[in-house]
Design a protein around this motif. Structure first.
Motif, PDB file in Angstrom:
ATOM      1  N   ASP A 234       0.821  -1.209   0.000  1.00 42.48           N
ATOM      2  CA  ASP A 234       0.000   0.000   0.000  1.00 42.48           C
ATOM      3  C   ASP A 234       0.859   1.266   0.000  1.00 42.48           C
ATOM      4  O   ASP A 234       0.411   2.319  -0.446  1.00 42.48           O
ATOM      5  CB  ASP A 234      -0.928   0.014   1.217  1.00 42.48           C
ATOM      6  CG  ASP A 234      -2.008  -1.047   1.147  1.00 42.48           C
ATOM      7  OD1 ASP A 234      -2.333  -1.474   0.017  1.00 42.48           O
ATOM      8  OD2 ASP A 234      -2.507  -1.465   2.206  1.00 42.48           O
ATOM      9  N   GLY A 235       2.082   1.158   0.509  1.00 46.21           N
ATOM     10  CA  GLY A 235       2.967   2.320   0.554  1.00 46.21           C
ATOM     11  C   GLY A 235       3.962   2.391  -0.585  1.00 46.21           C
ATOM     12  O   GLY A 235       4.698   3.374  -0.702  1.00 46.21           O
ATOM     13  N   LEU A 236       3.991   1.355  -1.435  1.00 44.73           N
ATOM     14  CA  LEU A 236       5.021   1.295  -2.473  1.00 44.73           C
ATOM     15  C   LEU A 236       4.867   2.404  -3.508  1.00 44.73           C
ATOM     16  O   LEU A 236       5.853   3.020  -3.935  1.00 44.73           O
ATOM     17  CB  LEU A 236       5.003  -0.082  -3.147  1.00 44.73           C
ATOM     18  CG  LEU A 236       6.015  -0.303  -4.271  1.00 44.73           C
ATOM     19  CD1 LEU A 236       7.438  -0.003  -3.821  1.00 44.73           C
ATOM     20  CD2 LEU A 236       5.908  -1.735  -4.804  1.00 44.73           C
ATOM     21  N   ALA A 237       3.650   2.683  -3.923  1.00 41.56           N
ATOM     22  CA  ALA A 237       3.442   3.730  -4.927  1.00 41.56           C
ATOM     23  C   ALA A 237       3.940   5.082  -4.425  1.00 41.56           C
ATOM     24  O   ALA A 237       4.552   5.856  -5.180  1.00 41.56           O
ATOM     25  CB  ALA A 237       1.965   3.813  -5.312  1.00 41.56           C
ATOM     26  N   GLY A 238       3.693   5.387  -3.147  1.00 36.79           N
ATOM     27  CA  GLY A 238       4.172   6.651  -2.584  1.00 36.79           C
ATOM     28  C   GLY A 238       5.687   6.714  -2.542  1.00 36.79           C
ATOM     29  O   GLY A 238       6.284   7.773  -2.785  1.00 36.79           O
ATOM     30  N   PHE A 239       6.316   5.603  -2.222  1.00 31.00           N
ATOM     31  CA  PHE A 239       7.778   5.527  -2.211  1.00 31.00           C
ATOM     32  C   PHE A 239       8.339   5.800  -3.603  1.00 31.00           C
ATOM     33  O   PHE A 239       9.279   6.585  -3.777  1.00 31.00           O
ATOM     34  CB  PHE A 239       8.196   4.141  -1.716  1.00 31.00           C
ATOM     35  CG  PHE A 239       9.682   3.899  -1.664  1.00 31.00           C
ATOM     36  CD1 PHE A 239      10.490   4.603  -0.787  1.00 31.00           C
ATOM     37  CD2 PHE A 239      10.261   2.934  -2.476  1.00 31.00           C
ATOM     38  CE1 PHE A 239      11.866   4.360  -0.727  1.00 31.00           C
ATOM     39  CE2 PHE A 239      11.618   2.682  -2.427  1.00 31.00           C
ATOM     40  CZ  PHE A 239      12.421   3.395  -1.544  1.00 31.00           C
ATOM     41  N   ILE A 240       7.747   5.163  -4.608  1.00 30.11           N
ATOM     42  CA  ILE A 240       8.195   5.359  -5.985  1.00 30.11           C
ATOM     43  C   ILE A 240       7.979   6.806  -6.419  1.00 30.11           C
ATOM     44  O   ILE A 240       8.855   7.433  -7.035  1.00 30.11           O
ATOM     45  CB  ILE A 240       7.462   4.376  -6.924  1.00 30.11           C
ATOM     46  CG1 ILE A 240       7.902   2.934  -6.623  1.00 30.11           C
ATOM     47  CG2 ILE A 240       7.709   4.726  -8.381  1.00 30.11           C
ATOM     48  CD1 ILE A 240       7.072   1.879  -7.327  1.00 30.11           C
TER      49      ILE A 240
END
Length: 402
Positions: A234-240
């Motif tokens: 769920d947090g991967l897109a924000g990290f990218i």
């Protein structure tokens, strides 16, 4: 790594990740066999890597291979009707000047030494392999079962004494300074095999991408250890997104469970209670008590696994960092490959200390994307691996609804 496999394939299914490149630096044959079974096809092989399966050839279907290689392309033809022997064709051996064929026993497939092996056929083939293009290799079996080989539109050989009426499996490798890249291996998940036996092998991967800067300049790289056992999808897109929009950082780390620098900031923020112990700031960002203490690691994993929310916030959303940090899960921009033709050595120090200092660019830790890292080498004798893997596997299945 099967846990990581599940997370990454889910991320690919959701369009978060386009490709997964598995670099095989395994030391145990059983680990290499597992990686070979689980992932594929092979895209790249160092010059000291043994034969890898490529496919099969038969009278009704020629085999075509796109190969980047400067010399010593090895093809192994494994006749379907002869389980005891194989034919080895070396294209562009002896500094890309000669090609030969040998008949060998299957037991010799893993042996690089051919000094005592008789040559069944030889031909002078100057410049047969081109370093400036993808070499077009076409292996054919005619109606009579006779194999022939063409390279870049030129006939290299035809062998009427060999009859492969039932076809043959084909294996490939490089050799003698000739790394092999199979450019038609374009599956989203594919293998890259580094030369075995190197105690610090990772420079091979960085150099591979750095040499192909035009192909990867617009990409964003996520590099992770093989023992990442939890990924907050769920947090991967924000990290990218953060990584793309903040190019001044050289590398950016996820917020990692069981990482000395992250644990220090997790405790500073109040996310880790003092009952778990003191997580000090590792001197210069390296080592520290968590790195060496398996009990601290066990307790930290148990605390995270028991937490209702799988997050350990840092003091701020982004922590700028000027010292060394563990590279358990990091991101960089493809354009920065121009700086990443790393020498053999400590890649972690080069990526988080030497290059940021040279380029005058900081690194960072991103708070809102959490991953969990199973263990460091000094922890391994005491970390409760089997119990923790079972717990993280259960968590993965809950998160991914498997």
């Amino acid at each position: 790594m099967q846990i990581l496999n599940s997370y990454v394939r889910k991320a690919m299914a959701e369009g978060l990740i386009d490709e997964w490149h598995i670099w095989d630096f395994t030391r145990a044959p059983s680990d290499h066999d597992w990686v070979t079974r689980e992932f594929g096809p092979v895209r790249y092989m160092g010059d000291n890597v043994g034969y890898q399966h490529r496919g099969s050839v038969k009278r009704t279907a020629a085999m075509r291979i796109g190969a980047r290689i400067t010399n010593d392309l090895h093809l192994a033809l494994m006749p379907k009707n002869d389980p005891g022997s194989f034919y080895e064709i070396v294209v562009g051996g002896w500094n890309n000047n000669q090609s030969v064929m040998r008949k060998l026993s299957r037991a010799q497939i893993t042996d690089f030494d051919r000094s005592q092996a008789p040559t069944a056929w030889a031909r002078t083939t100057p410049g047969v392999l081109s370093p400036g293009r993808v070499n077009d290799i076409v292996l054919n079996i005619d109606a009579a079962g006779i194999p022939d080989l063409m390279v870049n539109g030129v006939s290299v050989g035809r062998w009427p004494d060999i009859v492969l009426a039932e076809g043959a499996d084909v294996m490939v490798r490089g050799g003698w300074g000739g790394d092999l890249e199979l450019t038609d291996a374009n599956a989203p998940v594919r293998r890259y095999i580094g030369n075995p036996g190197d105690q610090m092998p990772y420079f091979q991967a960085y150099q591979y991408y750095a040499k192909r800067l035009p192909d990867f300049a617009d990409a964003l790289f996520l590099k992770c250890d093989d023992d990442i056992v939890y990924v907050d999808l769920d947090g991967l897109a924000g990290f990218i997104d953060h990584r793309r929009k903040n190019p001044h950082y050289f590398v950016t780390s996820a917020n990692v469970v069981n990482n000395g620098v992250c644990a220090y900031f997790q405790q500073v923020s109040g996310a880790l209670p003092t009952s778990l112990g003191h997580f000090e700031r590792p001197p210069g960002g390296f080592g520290g008590t968590l790195w060496t203490d398996p009990d601290k690691a066990n307790n930290l994993h148990d605390f995270f696994l028991a937490a209702p929310k799988k997050e350990l916030p840092l003091p701020s959303k982004v922590v700028d960092w000027q010292e060394r940090q563990s590279i358990n899960f990091i991101a960089w921009l493809g354009r920065d490959l121009q700086h990443m033709a790393l020498a053999r050595g400590d890649d972690e120090k080069m990526l988080t200390v030497d290059l940021p200092a040279f380029l005058e660019r900081p690194t960072a830790i991103y708070s809102d994307f959490t991953v969990s890292h199973l263990s460091f080498g000094p922890q391994e004798q005491g970390v409760d691996v089997n119990r923790l893997i079972a717990a993280y596997d259960k968590l993965m299945r809950e998160k991914l609804a498997l």
